[in-house]
Design a protein around this motif. Structure first.
Motif, PDB file in Angstrom:
ATOM      1  N   THR A 236       0.833  -1.203   0.000  1.00  0.00           N
ATOM      2  CA  THR A 236       0.000   0.000   0.000  1.00  0.00           C
ATOM      3  C   THR A 236       0.868   1.254   0.000  1.00  0.00           C
ATOM      4  N   ARG A 237       0.209   2.378  -0.128  1.00  0.00           N
ATOM      5  CA  ARG A 237       0.850   3.684  -0.256  1.00  0.00           C
ATOM      6  C   ARG A 237       1.936   3.944   0.795  1.00  0.00           C
ATOM      7  N   SER A 238       1.765   3.437   1.994  1.00  0.00           N
ATOM      8  CA  SER A 238       2.720   3.714   3.075  1.00  0.00           C
ATOM      9  C   SER A 238       3.893   2.737   3.109  1.00  0.00           C
ATOM     10  N   GLN A 239       3.951   1.798   2.158  1.00  0.00           N
ATOM     11  CA  GLN A 239       4.981   0.768   2.180  1.00  0.00           C
ATOM     12  C   GLN A 239       5.980   0.932   1.037  1.00  0.00           C
ATOM     13  N   GLU A 240       7.093   0.201   1.183  1.00  0.00           N
ATOM     14  CA  GLU A 240       8.088   0.119   0.113  1.00  0.00           C
ATOM     15  C   GLU A 240       7.776  -1.093  -0.758  1.00  0.00           C
ATOM     16  N   LEU A 241       7.988  -0.925  -2.062  1.00  0.00           N
ATOM     17  CA  LEU A 241       7.826  -2.016  -3.031  1.00  0.00           C
ATOM     18  C   LEU A 241       9.218  -2.526  -3.376  1.00  0.00           C
ATOM     19  N   PRO A 242       9.575  -3.740  -2.912  1.00  0.00           N
ATOM     20  CA  PRO A 242      10.899  -4.293  -3.217  1.00  0.00           C
ATOM     21  C   PRO A 242      10.888  -5.093  -4.517  1.00  0.00           C
ATOM     22  N   GLY A 243      12.023  -5.100  -5.204  1.00  0.00           N
ATOM     23  CA  GLY A 243      12.139  -5.882  -6.435  1.00  0.00           C
ATOM     24  C   GLY A 243      12.455  -7.338  -6.187  1.00  0.00           C
ATOM     25  N   GLY A 244      12.957  -7.644  -5.016  1.00  0.00           N
ATOM     26  CA  GLY A 244      13.297  -9.022  -4.690  1.00  0.00           C
ATOM     27  C   GLY A 244      14.477  -9.525  -5.502  1.00  0.00           C
ATOM     28  N   ALA A 245      14.641 -10.838  -5.528  1.00  0.00           N
ATOM     29  CA  ALA A 245      15.786 -11.465  -6.202  1.00  0.00           C
ATOM     30  C   ALA A 245      15.768 -11.237  -7.709  1.00  0.00           C
ATOM     31  N   ASP A 246      14.579 -11.036  -8.295  1.00  0.00           N
ATOM     32  CA  ASP A 246      14.480 -10.843  -9.741  1.00  0.00           C
ATOM     33  C   ASP A 246      14.925  -9.455 -10.185  1.00  0.00           C
ATOM     34  N   LEU A 247      14.793  -8.476  -9.293  1.00  0.00           N
ATOM     35  CA  LEU A 247      15.182  -7.083  -9.560  1.00  0.00           C
ATOM     36  C   LEU A 247      16.076  -6.632  -8.412  1.00  0.00           C
ATOM     37  N   PRO A 248      17.286  -7.177  -8.322  1.00  0.00           N
ATOM     38  CA  PRO A 248      18.133  -6.922  -7.157  1.00  0.00           C
ATOM     39  C   PRO A 248      18.436  -5.437  -6.979  1.00  0.00           C
ATOM     40  N   GLY A 249      18.165  -4.955  -5.765  1.00  0.00           N
ATOM     41  CA  GLY A 249      18.451  -3.564  -5.442  1.00  0.00           C
ATOM     42  C   GLY A 249      17.318  -2.611  -5.761  1.00  0.00           C
TER      43      GLY A 249
END
Length: 189
Positions: A166-179
Motif C-alpha cells: 500500500t501507499r505507506s509501504q516500500e515495493l521491493p524488487g526481490g531477487a528478480d530485480l536486485p536492489g
C-alpha cells in the motif's frame, strides 16, 4: 452433433489483421481476443510513466548486459504453442530478448522478467486473474497489478501467495530485480 475445430492463430495471423481504432486485439493460447479500446485516464498514464522512470533509473545502474524496458502496450509473445501474444503496460525484457529485437520486429519473443499491468476502468476481474495465471505459467518472474483507485500494488510470483503493498509501504524488487525498491506512494504522486 458436429465436431468443430477452431483454428489456433499465430502472431503472424494477429499482425496480418487490419488495424482497428475500436478494439484491442491479442492472442490467448492461440485464440483471438478483442475488447473495446480502453480509455486510459490521467492516473493510469501517470502510473505507467512513473513506474517506467523508477525502473529505468534502477536499470541504468545494473551491470551490462542489462535488460530493456518496454511500455505502451508493447507486444510480447509469451507462449509459442499455442501462441499467447499480449500487450503489457510496462515490461522488463532480458538482455537476450532485447538483443533479439530487430527494427521490423512486431513483438518481443518470450516471457519478460517483469510484467506490470495498471488497472483500467473496463478491466474485468476474471480477465485479470486469467492474465496473471498465464503470465506466471509462461515464465514471467513477477507480475505487478497496479490499482490507481486504491493506490496499491499487488505482486504475484509463481508458487507464492500474492503480496499487496500500500501507499505507506516500500515495493521491493526481490531477487528478480536486485536492489530495486521504491515507495508505493511515489507511483501515485
Amino acid at each position: 452433433m458436429s465436431n468443430t475445430t477452431t483454428k489456433r492463430l499465430t502472431s503472424a495471423d494477429l499482425f496480418a489483421l487490419p488495424p482497428s481504432k475500436k478494439v484491442d486485439r491479442w492472442l490467448f493460447q492461440g485464440e483471438l481476443r478483442e475488447s473495446k479500446v480502453t480509455k486510459r485516464n490521467p492516473n493510469h498514464a501517470a502510473a505507467v510513466m512513473t513506474i517506467g522512470v523508477l525502473l529505468g533509473i534502477w536499470l541504468a545502474k545494473q551491470p551490462k548486459p542489462r535488460g530493456k524496458l518496454y511500455g505502451g502496450e508493447a507486444y510480447f509473445r509469451i507462449r509459442q504453442d499455442p501462441e499467447t501474444n499480449v500487450g503489457i503496460d510496462v515490461a522488463l525484457a532480458t538482455p537476450e530478448q532485447a538483443a533479439a529485437v530487430k527494427k521490423k520486429s512486431t513483438f518481443v519473443d518470450g516471457a519478460p522478467l517483469l510484467a506490470v499491468e495498471v488497472l483500467s476502468p473496463n478491466d474485468k476481474h476474471q480477465d485479470i486473474v486469467n492474465s496473471i495465471e498465464e503470465y506466471l505459467d509462461c515464465g514471467v518472474k513477477q507480475v505487478w497489478i497496479v490499482d490507481t483507485t486504491t493506490e496499491a500494488v499487488t505482486v504475484h510470483r509463481a508458487n507464492a501467495e500474492p503480496v499487496m503493498y500500500t501507499r505507506s509501504q516500500e515495493l521491493p524488487g526481490g531477487a528478480d530485480l536486485p536492489g530495486f525498491v521504491c515507495q508505493v506512494a511515489e507511483i501515485f504522486e
